[in-house]
Design a protein around this motif. Structure first.
Motif, mmCIF file in Angstrom:
data_model
loop_
_atom_site.group_PDB
_atom_site.id
_atom_site.type_symbol
_atom_site.label_atom_id
_atom_site.label_comp_id
_atom_site.label_asym_id
_atom_site.label_seq_id
_atom_site.Cartn_x
_atom_site.Cartn_y
_atom_site.Cartn_z
ATOM 1 N N UNK A 111 15.734 2.926 5.972
ATOM 2 C CA UNK A 111 15.939 1.504 6.211
ATOM 3 C C UNK A 111 15.392 0.717 5.032
ATOM 4 N N UNK A 112 15.782 -0.532 4.933
ATOM 5 C CA UNK A 112 15.209 -1.421 3.938
ATOM 6 C C UNK A 112 13.745 -1.689 4.235
ATOM 7 N N UNK A 113 13.015 -2.099 3.210
ATOM 8 C CA UNK A 113 11.574 -2.330 3.369
ATOM 9 C C UNK A 113 11.244 -3.449 4.356
ATOM 10 N N UNK A 114 12.157 -4.369 4.576
ATOM 11 C CA UNK A 114 11.895 -5.486 5.481
ATOM 12 C C UNK A 114 12.125 -5.112 6.946
ATOM 13 N N UNK A 115 12.692 -3.957 7.204
ATOM 14 C CA UNK A 115 13.031 -3.534 8.568
ATOM 15 C C UNK A 115 11.775 -3.360 9.415
ATOM 16 N N UNK A 116 11.825 -3.898 10.636
ATOM 17 C CA UNK A 116 10.706 -3.761 11.575
ATOM 18 C C UNK A 116 11.083 -2.963 12.821
ATOM 19 N N UNK A 117 12.359 -2.671 12.984
ATOM 20 C CA UNK A 117 12.818 -1.966 14.168
ATOM 21 C C UNK A 117 13.373 -2.882 15.234
ATOM 22 N N UNK A 118 13.213 -4.184 15.055
ATOM 23 C CA UNK A 118 13.720 -5.128 16.043
ATOM 24 C C UNK A 118 15.238 -4.979 16.153
ATOM 25 N N UNK A 119 15.725 -4.742 17.367
ATOM 26 C CA UNK A 119 17.152 -4.608 17.604
ATOM 27 C C UNK A 119 17.743 -3.269 17.225
ATOM 28 N N UNK A 120 16.906 -2.287 16.971
ATOM 29 C CA UNK A 120 17.408 -0.970 16.595
ATOM 30 C C UNK A 120 18.290 -0.364 17.679
ATOM 31 N N UNK A 121 19.319 0.321 17.236
ATOM 32 C CA UNK A 121 20.179 1.088 18.134
ATOM 33 C C UNK A 121 19.516 2.429 18.422
ATOM 34 N N UNK A 122 20.051 3.156 19.392
ATOM 35 C CA UNK A 122 19.529 4.492 19.701
ATOM 36 C C UNK A 122 19.632 5.404 18.482
ATOM 37 N N UNK A 178 0.809 -1.213 0.000
ATOM 38 C CA UNK A 178 0.000 0.000 0.000
ATOM 39 C C UNK A 178 0.850 1.275 0.000
ATOM 40 N N UNK A 179 2.159 1.130 -0.199
ATOM 41 C CA UNK A 179 3.031 2.288 -0.353
ATOM 42 C C UNK A 179 3.422 3.023 0.914
ATOM 43 N N UNK A 180 3.180 2.420 2.077
ATOM 44 C CA UNK A 180 3.528 3.115 3.325
ATOM 45 C C UNK A 180 5.032 3.303 3.480
ATOM 46 N N UNK A 181 5.803 2.363 2.997
ATOM 47 C CA UNK A 181 7.266 2.496 3.066
ATOM 48 C C UNK A 181 7.724 3.759 2.356
ATOM 49 N N UNK A 182 7.191 4.009 1.182
ATOM 50 C CA UNK A 182 7.546 5.222 0.426
ATOM 51 C C UNK A 182 7.062 6.480 1.133
ATOM 52 N N UNK A 183 5.856 6.437 1.680
ATOM 53 C CA UNK A 183 5.302 7.612 2.358
ATOM 54 C C UNK A 183 6.075 7.984 3.613
ATOM 55 N N UNK A 184 6.567 6.989 4.337
ATOM 56 C CA UNK A 184 7.336 7.270 5.549
ATOM 57 C C UNK A 184 8.743 7.726 5.205
ATOM 58 N N UNK A 185 9.305 7.217 4.120
ATOM 59 C CA UNK A 185 10.617 7.649 3.669
ATOM 60 C C UNK A 185 11.740 7.430 4.676
ATOM 61 N N UNK A 227 11.651 9.694 12.263
ATOM 62 C CA UNK A 227 11.097 11.016 12.569
ATOM 63 C C UNK A 227 10.525 11.625 11.286
ATOM 64 N N UNK A 228 9.881 12.790 11.451
ATOM 65 C CA UNK A 228 9.285 13.454 10.296
ATOM 66 C C UNK A 228 7.998 12.794 9.836
ATOM 67 N N UNK A 229 7.390 12.039 10.734
ATOM 68 C CA UNK A 229 6.169 11.311 10.420
ATOM 69 C C UNK A 229 5.020 11.949 11.205
ATOM 70 N N UNK A 230 3.903 12.138 10.556
ATOM 71 C CA UNK A 230 2.759 12.762 11.220
ATOM 72 C C UNK A 230 1.913 11.728 11.957
ATOM 73 N N UNK A 231 1.085 12.223 12.857
ATOM 74 C CA UNK A 231 0.137 11.357 13.566
ATOM 75 C C UNK A 231 -0.814 10.700 12.571
ATOM 76 N N UNK A 232 -1.222 11.436 11.547
ATOM 77 C CA UNK A 232 -2.108 10.861 10.527
ATOM 78 C C UNK A 232 -1.433 9.707 9.791
ATOM 79 N N UNK A 233 -0.145 9.848 9.502
ATOM 80 C CA UNK A 233 0.576 8.760 8.835
ATOM 81 C C UNK A 233 0.666 7.535 9.737
ATOM 82 N N UNK A 234 1.027 7.751 11.003
ATOM 83 C CA UNK A 234 1.132 6.626 11.936
ATOM 84 C C UNK A 234 -0.201 5.905 12.081
ATOM 85 N N UNK A 235 -1.268 6.682 12.274
ATOM 86 C CA UNK A 235 -2.591 6.072 12.424
ATOM 87 C C UNK A 235 -3.059 5.446 11.114
#
Length: 169
Positions: A79-90, A69-76, A97-105
């Motif tokens: 990271x690679x498209x397969x990234x989920x955040x598991x094990x992310x460093x600080x 549904x193109x969310x990867x492109x919209x968030x920009x 960042x740079x993501x709106x509440x509307x995008x997250x929801x």
């Protein structure tokens, strides 16, 4: 209540918490971290949604909403498209960042709809199907879905906590 109704209710509670944690916050507020090593509301909601998208799509034999549904492109995100955040460093957390509440929801709601479409068709017997043989014992669909719900609610609660800290900063 039957199996499908219980699962739909649980995922509905996650959706309520995601909306409550993000409602009315600016992208800057969403990206605020209470400490250098802490997670932001943005990262927490993005991560819980990515994990739900990844795990439920895999178990259901579906494509992930993130890519189809193109969310990867919209968030920009960087990271690679397969990234989920598991094990992310600080440092990686800070890059979400740079993501709106509307995008997250919007992304969460799209994943939620795909999740509900899947779980509404499940019965008790479906929960015993093995979906991951990399673990001992093997992971069944029921265990996977409860794991996702538990992880989602933990991260949604963390996002609510971070949100509560914002007026104090």
């Amino acid at each position: 209540m039957n199996t499908a109704e219980v699962l739909a209710d649980a995922f509905g509670r996650v959706q309520e918490e995601v909306h409550a944690a993000t409602d009315g916050l600016s992208p800057e507020e969403l990206a605020t971290r209470p400490g250098d090593e802490a997670n932001s509301v943005t990262w927490l909601v993005w991560h819980l949604t990515r994990v739900q998208d990844d795990h439920v799509a895999d178990a259901a034999g579906l494509d992930q909403v993130w890519t189809t549904q193109g969310w990867s492109d919209r968030f920009g995100l960087p990271f690679g498209e397969a990234e989920t955040g598991y094990g992310h460093t600080a440092k990686q957390v800070a890059e979400v960042r740079g993501v709106s509440a509307d995008q997250l929801r919007g992304y969460y709601d799209a994943v939620h709809e795909q999740t509900l479409s899947f779980v509404r068709g499940l019965d008790d017997a479906a929960l015993d199907r093995v979906v991951d043989e990399r673990w001992t014992p093997h992971v069944t669909l029921g265990v996977r879905l409860i794991s996702v719900i538990s992880d989602d609610l933990q991260h949604a609660g963390q996002a609510a906590y971070v949100r509560g800290l914002l007026p104090r900063r």
